[in-house]
Design an enzyme around this catalytic site. Structure first.
Site, PDB file in Angstrom:
ATOM      1  N   HIS A 180       0.838  -1.220   0.000  1.00 22.98           N
ATOM      2  CA  HIS A 180       0.000   0.000   0.000  1.00 22.98           C
ATOM      3  C   HIS A 180       0.867   1.262   0.000  1.00 22.98           C
ATOM      4  CE1 HIS A 180      -3.650  -2.138   2.080  1.00 22.98           C
ATOM      5  NE2 HIS A 180      -3.752  -2.205   0.761  1.00 22.98           N
ATOM      6  N   GLU A 389      -4.629   6.543  -5.624  1.00 20.90           N
ATOM      7  CA  GLU A 389      -3.398   5.877  -6.060  1.00 20.90           C
ATOM      8  C   GLU A 389      -3.095   6.173  -7.530  1.00 20.90           C
ATOM      9  OE1 GLU A 389      -5.230   2.597  -4.067  1.00 20.90           O
ATOM     10  OE2 GLU A 389      -3.302   1.925  -3.301  1.00 20.90           O
TER      11      GLU A 389
END
Ligand code: ADP
Length: 410
Positions: A180, A389
């Site tokens: 992550h 992201e």
């Protein structure tokens, strides 16, 4: 300059097209259920155009062909041709120890991505297919890889080593890698901008709470510890993953329940976490919260176990950094669930001297947007920071391109 971001997974390819001058999202979408019945393209563009249709693709290469087609389509497209795309930024989960930043994809990089497939068998092979597909369909674009592990390359040895014989690290590279990272880096930067403070002067704890959950101690803009480890199974309890576990439980299951590799893998990754503890047939927190609200004890204890673990990690990371300036909540749960944020922070107000105090009203109103939710009595900021992201990948891709552009090489 136009940058396409591609996130190729086991059964889907997600994409977002950015115009980098103003970071506008020109188009985005997903080709989902690849290799299964009912493969679909869902697509939207900045002009309000929406498209959802069944497509016939067998693999990622064909899926990227569909993406190239819709982006240049007469009716739904937003660019004239594939050559308008300067670069494609790919999300790659594992870059191992050697790759510590985003990189332009060359043969040596591809070799590393392939080699790291043993460490991330569920992700890297698919990320790799996305790269090959994109080289085929966007041959004129520079291909860039942005890694989920890279942000954690700064974790010091004492924090990334396990208490195993050193040779397992030395020979087999068994260590904490962390995942992550693209999200943790993104929300750290956003938090610093919001606080109007230089990132290198801040101690942050970033809680990425989605289906997969991880928490990172970010000191001076660098990850110094994170909860996911050798694989994304370690750390917090997640949707269907168990998180931290006494490894002897695995031995017990092998010896006394005669479970083999496949069954244990399935149990720990797919049947545990919120799904396993609540046992209501769903890993979706919304379902578990409504079962809890109707008095289901197991759903209640699943939520408590979930948030208690997050709180324990917050305590650990305050100790690791010698303090904290802000706690950041992000991803599906972190951005959308006031109940979870409240439960995580409950009790932290008594932390000696630190005073981590949530404001209940700001917390309730704080969903899904960048903002602070702490009380005016709190010494530590508590922030909700939506993660993005795809945007982070586009920004990192742009950063790699800028020196080339100056030299007229793009
Ligand atoms: P992924 O890790 O797959 O990207 P997300 O970041 O989208 O996952 O997060 C998915 C999780 O967020 C699910 O558990 C879902 O229940 C939870 N979630 C989304 N919206 C809400 C909401 N309004 N309240 C509580 N939980 C939510």
């Amino acid at each position: 300059m136009i940058i396409l971001v591609i996130n190729a997974g086991s059964s889907s390819v997600k994409f977002t097209l950015f115009r980098m001058e103003d970071e506008a999202e020109l188009a985005s979408g997903i080709v989902g259920r690849i290799g299964l019945a009912g493969t679909r393209l869902n697509y939207k563009n900045f002009k309000g155009g929406n498209l959802g249709k069944e497509v016939f693709v067998a693999d990622a290469v064909e899926a990227v062909g569909i993406i190239a087609g819709v982006l240049t389509d007469d009716r739904y497209g937003v660019i004239d041709g594939e050559k308008d795309i300067t670069a494609v930024g790919h999300r790659v989960v594992h870059g191992g120890e050697k790759i510590t930043d985003s990189v332009i994809i060359e043969d040596s990089v591809k070799e590393i991505i392939k080699k790291c497939s043993t460490l991330a068998p569920l992700h890297n092979p698919h990320n790799f297919k996305g790269i090959e597909a994109s080289e085929r369909h966007f041959p004129g674009a520079l291909q860039v890889a942005v890694f989920d592990t890279a942000f954690h390359a700064t974790i010091p040895e004492h924090a990334f080593l396990y208490g195993l014989p050193y040779r397992l690290y030395h020979q087999d590279r068994i260590r904490r890698y962390g995942f992550h990272g693209i999200s943790h880096k993104h929300v750290s930067g956003e938090a610093a901008r919001f606080l109007d403070m230089p990132l290198d002067a801040l101690k942050l704890i970033t809680c990425h709470l989605g289906n997969g959950c991880s928490i990172t101690a970010v000191e001076g803009g660098k990850s110094i510890d994170t909860s996911m480890g050798f694989t994304p199974l370690e750390g917090l309890m997640m949707g269907s993953r168990c998180g931290d576990l006494d490894p002897a439980i695995v031995l017990f299951l092998m010896e006394h329940k005669q479970l083999g590799y496949k069954e244990i893998n399935e149990l720990l990754n797919k049947q545990s976490g919120l799904l396993g503890v609540a046992d209501i047939g769903s890993s979706d927190l919304r379902d578990i919260l409504s079962a809890k609200a109707s008095g289901n004890h197991q759903a209640g204890i699943a939520v408590k176990t979930f948030t208690y673990r997050i709180k324990k990690y917050i305590g650990a990371y305050i100790a690791a950094m010698g303090g904290v300036d802000a706690i950041v909540f992000t991803a599906g749960i972190g951005e959308n669930s006031p109940i979870i944020r409240e439960s995580v922070c409950d009790g932290l107000q008594r932390t000696n001297g630190l005073k981590i105090i949530l404001d209940p009203e700001k917390n309730k109103a704080g969903n899904n947007k960048l903002g602070e939710i702490q009380s005016c009595l709190s010494r530590v900021k508590i922030l909700v920071v939506p993660t993005n992201e795809a945007r982070e990948i586009a920004q990192q891709t742009l950063q790699l391109l800028q020196p080339l552009e100056k030299n007229g090489m793009t």
